[in-house]
Design a protein around this motif. Sequence first.
Motif, PDB file in Angstrom:
ATOM      1  N   TYR A 133      12.090  -6.684   4.219  1.00 19.78           N
ATOM      2  CA  TYR A 133      13.148  -6.189   5.089  1.00 19.78           C
ATOM      3  C   TYR A 133      12.589  -5.401   6.266  1.00 19.78           C
ATOM      4  N   GLY A 134      11.278  -5.505   6.466  1.00 12.59           N
ATOM      5  CA  GLY A 134      10.658  -4.870   7.614  1.00 12.59           C
ATOM      6  C   GLY A 134      10.364  -3.397   7.448  1.00 12.59           C
ATOM      7  N   MET A 135      10.394  -2.899   6.203  1.00 11.41           N
ATOM      8  CA  MET A 135      10.158  -1.479   5.965  1.00 11.41           C
ATOM      9  C   MET A 135       8.711  -1.240   5.540  1.00 11.41           C
ATOM     10  N   ARG A 136       8.093  -0.232   6.118  1.00  7.88           N
ATOM     11  CA  ARG A 136       6.831   0.285   5.607  1.00  7.88           C
ATOM     12  C   ARG A 136       7.153   1.400   4.625  1.00  7.88           C
ATOM     13  N   THR A 137       6.236   1.703   3.710  1.00  5.10           N
ATOM     14  CA  THR A 137       6.541   2.655   2.646  1.00  5.10           C
ATOM     15  C   THR A 137       5.526   3.785   2.609  1.00  5.10           C
ATOM     16  N   VAL A 138       6.033   4.990   2.325  1.00  9.07           N
ATOM     17  CA  VAL A 138       5.160   6.140   2.124  1.00  9.07           C
ATOM     18  C   VAL A 138       5.559   6.827   0.830  1.00  9.07           C
ATOM     19  N   ALA A 139       4.612   6.925  -0.088  1.00  8.54           N
ATOM     20  CA  ALA A 139       4.847   7.582  -1.370  1.00  8.54           C
ATOM     21  C   ALA A 139       4.467   9.050  -1.246  1.00  8.54           C
ATOM     22  N   MET A 140       5.382   9.922  -1.627  1.00  8.31           N
ATOM     23  CA  MET A 140       5.085  11.351  -1.625  1.00  8.31           C
ATOM     24  C   MET A 140       4.406  11.696  -2.943  1.00  8.31           C
ATOM     25  N   ALA A 141       3.098  11.944  -2.884  1.00 11.63           N
ATOM     26  CA  ALA A 141       2.332  12.164  -4.109  1.00 11.63           C
ATOM     27  C   ALA A 141       1.049  12.920  -3.806  1.00 11.63           C
ATOM     28  N   LEU A 142       0.548  13.624  -4.811  1.00 11.02           N
ATOM     29  CA  LEU A 142      -0.734  14.309  -4.710  1.00 11.02           C
ATOM     30  C   LEU A 142      -1.813  13.357  -5.209  1.00 11.02           C
ATOM     31  N   SER A 143      -2.576  12.821  -4.296  1.00 10.90           N
ATOM     32  CA  SER A 143      -3.675  11.943  -4.684  1.00 10.90           C
ATOM     33  C   SER A 143      -4.818  12.141  -3.700  1.00 10.90           C
ATOM     34  N   GLU A 144      -5.998  11.706  -4.094  1.00 15.08           N
ATOM     35  CA  GLU A 144      -7.179  11.947  -3.277  1.00 15.08           C
ATOM     36  C   GLU A 144      -7.106  11.257  -1.926  1.00 15.08           C
ATOM     37  N   ASP A 145      -6.399  10.135  -1.855  1.00 12.43           N
ATOM     38  CA  ASP A 145      -6.343   9.395  -0.590  1.00 12.43           C
ATOM     39  C   ASP A 145      -5.081   9.708   0.217  1.00 12.43           C
TER      40      ASP A 145
END
Length: 267
Positions: A189-201
């Motif tokens: 559907y043309g959406m990029r995604t960003v996960a809100m998380a504590l990770s090294e990267d």
Amino acid sequence: MRIIEIQSLTEAGVEVFGTLTEAQLRNRLEPTKGIFIAESPKVISVALNAGYTPVSLLCERRHIEGDAADIIARCGDIPIYTGERDLLSALTGYTLTRGVLCAMKRPTLPTVAKICQDAHRVVVIHGVVDTTNIGAIFRAAAALGIDGVLLTPDSCDPLNRRAVRVSMGSVFLVPWTWLEGGIETLEQYGMRTVAMALSEDSISIDDPVLQAESRLAIIMGTEGDGLPQRTISSANYVARIPMKHGVDSLNVASAAAIAFWELRKKG
């Protein structure tokens, strides 16, 4: 108006306000017959303004010509159940907020494609089960310009009575639906995604690369464990909120509000 004085907890028609569980009200097998409960004149008014259909009202007697008068005038010829305050509290299990409850028809939900069609910012609520957090996230979403809300099936129902009340009716203002597939399906559907998380990267939430995305889905995880690793790995970006004093996380509703503001579509 059709005012019905109730004398007992077993009278026909009042079960939606007391004896039916949230699951029974939701009626997952036949969603078009589902009911939800809106509480307080202000919240009910927001639902009516948004086009929701009332089925019946439960109202303290003193509010019929008081706080509920405007609501009653707008609801047409539906049953208005009333009785002594103690009886109504025994029926519902709590003291009525401002003395008014309204049973309303559940809407036909839009598709994921419809919500994403013209959206610049959506939020994916992933596995959040606390009703207070759901309501608070919706309120922040409405206030801070989120175009739509997608919930994984293991999340709390936004039309849960408490979630509706905490949201102050914001659940009626932002389009939402259930996300049956994984977050990777949002790419179609043309959406990029960003996960809100504590990770090294992870990158900082104020990284310009995120603001440069014209269409972004912000993924918020559970109150305790956060997002599953599979979801984090599937996201285009992983972002964190910079914090101090050794604090490593925030309540999901607080984190969502910060993310919505920082990642809002500017211009």
